[in-house]
Design a protein around this motif. Structure first.
Motif, PDB file in Angstrom:
ATOM      1  N   ARG A 129       1.590   3.132  15.079  1.00 63.99           N
ATOM      2  CA  ARG A 129       1.435   3.141  13.617  1.00 63.99           C
ATOM      3  C   ARG A 129       2.703   3.682  12.943  1.00 63.99           C
ATOM      4  O   ARG A 129       3.162   3.153  11.941  1.00 63.99           O
ATOM      5  CB  ARG A 129       0.245   4.017  13.213  1.00 63.99           C
ATOM      6  N   ARG A 130       3.243   4.750  13.551  1.00 59.82           N
ATOM      7  CA  ARG A 130       4.447   5.365  12.979  1.00 59.82           C
ATOM      8  C   ARG A 130       5.620   4.406  13.015  1.00 59.82           C
ATOM      9  O   ARG A 130       6.374   4.303  12.059  1.00 59.82           O
ATOM     10  CB  ARG A 130       4.793   6.650  13.735  1.00 59.82           C
ATOM     11  N   LEU A 131       5.742   3.703  14.139  1.00 63.21           N
ATOM     12  CA  LEU A 131       6.825   2.729  14.274  1.00 63.21           C
ATOM     13  C   LEU A 131       6.682   1.617  13.240  1.00 63.21           C
ATOM     14  O   LEU A 131       7.649   1.215  12.608  1.00 63.21           O
ATOM     15  CB  LEU A 131       6.832   2.119  15.685  1.00 63.21           C
ATOM     16  N   GLU A 132       5.441   1.142  13.084  1.00 62.90           N
ATOM     17  CA  GLU A 132       5.192   0.091  12.086  1.00 62.90           C
ATOM     18  C   GLU A 132       5.580   0.570  10.701  1.00 62.90           C
ATOM     19  O   GLU A 132       6.208  -0.156   9.929  1.00 62.90           O
ATOM     20  CB  GLU A 132       3.715  -0.296  12.105  1.00 62.90           C
ATOM     21  N   SER A 133       5.197   1.811  10.407  1.00 65.28           N
ATOM     22  CA  SER A 133       5.484   2.369   9.091  1.00 65.28           C
ATOM     23  C   SER A 133       6.993   2.523   8.872  1.00 65.28           C
ATOM     24  O   SER A 133       7.512   2.234   7.795  1.00 65.28           O
ATOM     25  CB  SER A 133       4.762   3.700   8.955  1.00 65.28           C
ATOM     26  N   LEU A 134       7.685   2.960   9.944  1.00 68.54           N
ATOM     27  CA  LEU A 134       9.142   3.110   9.856  1.00 68.54           C
ATOM     28  C   LEU A 134       9.808   1.746   9.657  1.00 68.54           C
ATOM     29  O   LEU A 134      10.697   1.592   8.818  1.00 68.54           O
ATOM     30  CB  LEU A 134       9.669   3.776  11.138  1.00 68.54           C
ATOM     31  N   GLY A 135       9.323   0.742  10.425  1.00 64.22           N
ATOM     32  CA  GLY A 135       9.861  -0.619  10.309  1.00 64.22           C
ATOM     33  C   GLY A 135       9.703  -1.142   8.892  1.00 64.22           C
ATOM     34  O   GLY A 135      10.629  -1.696   8.295  1.00 64.22           O
TER      35      GLY A 135
ATOM     36  N   LEU B  97     -11.633  -0.520  11.215  1.00 64.73           N
ATOM     37  CA  LEU B  97     -12.255  -1.341  12.249  1.00 64.73           C
ATOM     38  C   LEU B  97     -11.269  -1.670  13.366  1.00 64.73           C
ATOM     39  O   LEU B  97     -11.549  -2.480  14.234  1.00 64.73           O
ATOM     40  CB  LEU B  97     -12.821  -2.618  11.640  1.00 64.73           C
ATOM     41  N   GLY B  98     -10.052  -1.090  13.305  1.00 64.83           N
ATOM     42  CA  GLY B  98      -9.135  -1.198  14.432  1.00 64.83           C
ATOM     43  C   GLY B  98      -7.992  -2.181  14.256  1.00 64.83           C
ATOM     44  O   GLY B  98      -7.229  -2.414  15.189  1.00 64.83           O
ATOM     45  N   ALA B  99      -7.851  -2.760  13.063  1.00 67.26           N
ATOM     46  CA  ALA B  99      -6.754  -3.703  12.858  1.00 67.26           C
ATOM     47  C   ALA B  99      -5.433  -2.948  12.722  1.00 67.26           C
ATOM     48  O   ALA B  99      -5.383  -1.867  12.147  1.00 67.26           O
ATOM     49  CB  ALA B  99      -7.005  -4.538  11.610  1.00 67.26           C
ATOM     50  N   SER B 100      -4.364  -3.507  13.284  1.00 65.48           N
ATOM     51  CA  SER B 100      -3.042  -2.927  13.100  1.00 65.48           C
ATOM     52  C   SER B 100      -2.545  -3.316  11.709  1.00 65.48           C
ATOM     53  O   SER B 100      -3.161  -4.139  11.022  1.00 65.48           O
ATOM     54  CB  SER B 100      -2.078  -3.470  14.156  1.00 65.48           C
ATOM     55  N   ARG B 101      -1.409  -2.732  11.290  1.00 62.86           N
ATOM     56  CA  ARG B 101      -0.866  -3.084   9.976  1.00 62.86           C
ATOM     57  C   ARG B 101      -0.602  -4.582   9.860  1.00 62.86           C
ATOM     58  O   ARG B 101      -0.907  -5.217   8.862  1.00 62.86           O
ATOM     59  CB  ARG B 101       0.442  -2.327   9.730  1.00 62.86           C
ATOM     60  N   LEU B 102      -0.009  -5.143  10.941  1.00 63.17           N
ATOM     61  CA  LEU B 102       0.266  -6.573  10.922  1.00 63.17           C
ATOM     62  C   LEU B 102      -1.030  -7.379  10.921  1.00 63.17           C
ATOM     63  O   LEU B 102      -1.111  -8.446  10.311  1.00 63.17           O
ATOM     64  CB  LEU B 102       1.137  -6.966  12.125  1.00 63.17           C
TER      65      LEU B 102
ATOM     66  N   TYR C 119      -4.863 -11.058   8.560  1.00 61.98           N
ATOM     67  CA  TYR C 119      -6.258 -11.452   8.365  1.00 61.98           C
ATOM     68  C   TYR C 119      -6.844 -11.047   7.016  1.00 61.98           C
ATOM     69  O   TYR C 119      -7.889 -11.540   6.631  1.00 61.98           O
ATOM     70  CB  TYR C 119      -7.125 -10.897   9.498  1.00 61.98           C
ATOM     71  N   VAL C 120      -6.201 -10.126   6.300  1.00 60.54           N
ATOM     72  CA  VAL C 120      -6.756  -9.713   5.004  1.00 60.54           C
ATOM     73  C   VAL C 120      -5.848 -10.150   3.855  1.00 60.54           C
ATOM     74  O   VAL C 120      -6.251 -10.901   2.973  1.00 60.54           O
ATOM     75  CB  VAL C 120      -6.966  -8.181   4.946  1.00 60.54           C
ATOM     76  N   LEU C 121      -4.593  -9.706   3.883  1.00 65.47           N
ATOM     77  CA  LEU C 121      -3.718  -9.925   2.718  1.00 65.47           C
ATOM     78  C   LEU C 121      -3.327 -11.394   2.551  1.00 65.47           C
ATOM     79  O   LEU C 121      -3.461 -11.954   1.459  1.00 65.47           O
ATOM     80  CB  LEU C 121      -2.464  -9.054   2.841  1.00 65.47           C
TER      81      LEU C 121
END
Lengths: 269, 303
Positions: free
Chosen positions: A8-14, B209-214, B219-221
């Motif tokens: 999550r941190r890496l994604e946020s940094l990216g 529910l466990g989705a990553s940012r991507l 799937y949402v945005l």
């Protein structure tokens, strides 16, 4: 669990790095013109070896090359701003009094110049003036710029009129105000932001224009500042050209600042 | 007694009929306000474009004559490989710039719409709007300084030893970079209207529910901002194929439709062929705008 947190941190940094990159991409090309104009060297140096205002002085001393076109551009843009604002505001005011099915058609008519490429508008006017044997030059430029400015005024003023409560006008009439007084003291103050936005935008549209001016400038006659910069860029550039480009840009910011004294700029945009 | 009642109700009906009629005719009072702008655009926009259309069907260019209508100009456009290449380059550029501005603009639009304070929103919006508010010649000037053979970027590349230098002006790349820069704000604003309507709680729910940012983006945005993506695509496409100044400075001899029109007038003084080219370009631009307006209206939104 820990690995997911680091992910999550890496994604946020990216995400933050991407944003930083894009905002830099957005303003860097404009900043570099400022930097170029401040450096002492004739050639581009980065970082500059010093700071000097000599290119600005050089730009201001070239009266017929740079300053005359600047004054010419300002004069045309002011006239265009006034004409387009009057025509556009009156039209927008009348438009909302039509029945809705006419409004769409008429709004389409008034925004039509926005859908046509500006080069086409410039060429069409050149052909038109030629066919009627009318001269090119300042009046032609004012006409061409007004054509592309009117749609902006109509759009801005119609938007602010739609938010406007018509009952206020009715009340004013009931209290004995005539049509002119109602417009002057009730409607106009309430749609002021839209009218200003239209006027400022018209000014900027005219002041920065190249594609329409290109066809309507009289050969050997007065030319606009954007046209001067445009033509010089074809043959390479010098720091004094960067300086006059900065001045051209600053004029717009100064005008936005002056407008801000009269009305809140953020309210406009 | 009874008759007088019906009479008065008849009178009332008649009165309201007249009132209704007057209401319907009230727009006549608006005509004097409408006409200055309308007449101006009629004389200096609609009629000149019609004359241009006429000229495009002629092979001569004399004042006040419309004779010998012919398709020759259009035939020579569509049978000349140079024009076809220019047309295709223009349309490909439109697609490439539209897709790129949406991809680059997406994180920005998301960032701005999710900011809490309105002051911060205004600041970042201004930051991304700067290219659009700045004069086209100034921002293209900036790109020349960066992209030229001995410019900022190539000097940097040589310094790092990564490359001997890349040619980024006087070709398609220059046009592409310059146009992505200018129209990025348009894509951002288009996307902001869509993204602003998506409830942040939906993203929170997906993440819980466990989705990553991507995953949230995918799937949402994205599905919920389809409208903004489509509207932004059409708008940027139309603006790209219409643009003149940026391609002219950064493209050099690499032409797009708008610059080819000027070449035909400025250097070759062939007004008839230039007019036909202008009409072709105009038709493409108008089709895109009409489609975009239609899509916007059918979903009750103005793009």
């Amino acid at each position: 669990m820990v690995s997911q947190q680091t992910k999550r941190r890496l994604e946020s940094l990216g995400y933050k790095l991407v944003l930083f990159g894009i905002y830099t991409f957005s303003i860097f090309p404009i900043l570099i013109v400022f930097i170029m104009a401040l450096g002492p060297s004739q050639r581009l140096e980065f970082p500059p070896s010093g700071i000097t205002l000599k290119w600005y002085i050089a730009a201001f001393s070239q009266f017929s090359e740079y300053i005359q076109p600047l004054i010419f551009s300002l004069r045309i843009a002011i006239i265009v701003g006034i004409i387009a604002t009057i025509f556009g505001t009156l039209a927008a005011y009348a438009l909302i009094r039509f029945q809705p099915r006419f409004v769409n058609g008429l709004q389409g008519t008034f925004s039509a110049p926005l859908t046509v490429p500006q080069v086409v508008i410039g060429l069409a006017l050149l052909v038109f003036f030629y066919q009627l044997q009318l001269p090119l030059g300042e009046p032609a430029l004012i006409i061409g710029h007004t054509v592309i400015a009117i749609p902006f005024v109509v759009i801005f003023v119609t938007t602010s009129l739609k938010e406007f409560d018509e009952n206020l006008e009715t009340s004013a009439r009931d209290l004995g105000a005539d049509k002119y007084q109602t417009f002057r003291y009730i409607t106009l103050p309430l749609i002021k932001a839209g009218v200003f936005a239209g006027g400022v935008f018209s000014f900027i549209v005219s002041y920065n224009n190249v594609p329409v001016s290109l066809f309507l400038i009289k050969p050997g006659g007065g030319t606009t500042l954007p046209m001067v910069i445009f033509q010089n860029l074809e043959y390479g550039f010098t720091p004094d050209l960067a300086a006059i480009a900065v001045i051209q840009m600053l004029v717009v910011f100064i005008i936005l600042g002056l407008v801000n004294l009269v009305t809140d700029v953020t309210e406009i945009f | 007694m009874l008759t007088s009642v019906t009479q008065s109700s008849r009178l009332n009906a008649f009165g309201s009929y007249i009132k209704n009629l007057l209401d319907r005719l009230s727009f006549l009072g608006a005509l004097p306000l409408l006409s200055p702008g309308l007449v101006f655009l009629l004389v200096f926009f609609f009629i000149p474009v019609l004359i241009l259309l006429g000229i495009s069907f002629q092979t001569d260019f004399l004042p006040g004559t419309i004779t010998n209508l012919t398709l020759d100009n259009y035939i020579s456009i569509f049978s000349d490989s140079y024009f076809i290449a220019t047309l295709i380059r223009t349309l490909v550029m439109g697609v490439a710039v539209a897709v790129s501005t949406l991809v680059i603009g997406y994180p920005v639009a998301y960032h701005i719409t999710r900011l809490e304070s309105s002051q911060k929103r205004a600041f970042f919006l201004l930051l991304v709007m700067v290219p659009y508010l700045t004069s086209v010649v100034v921002r293209t000037f900036g790109w020349l300084i960066i992209l030229l053979q001995n410019g900022f970027l190539n000097t940097f590349l040589r310094w790092t030893g990564l490359s001997e230098g890349v040619k980024l002006v006087n070709n398609e790349y220059g046009i592409y970079i310059g146009l992505v820069h200018v129209f990025l704000p348009i894509a951002v604003i288009s996307l902001m209207t869509s993204l602003g309507k998506i409830e942040p709680s939906l993203e929170k729910a997906a993440q819980d529910l466990g989705a990553s940012r991507l995953g949230v983006v995918r799937y949402v945005l994205l599905p919920l901002s389809k409208q903004g993506l489509l509207g932004g695509f059409l708008l940027v496409f139309a603006l790209t194929i219409s643009s003149f100044t940026t391609p002219s400075i950064l493209g050099g001899t690499t032409e797009v439709m708008a610059t080819a029109i000027y070449t035909y007038v400025g250097y070759l003084t062939n007004f008839n062929l230039a007019s036909a080219l202008a009409i072709v370009l105009m038709i493409f631009a108008i089709i895109v705008i009409v489609v975009s307006n239609h899509l916007g209206q059918s979903r009750g939104e103005v793009v």
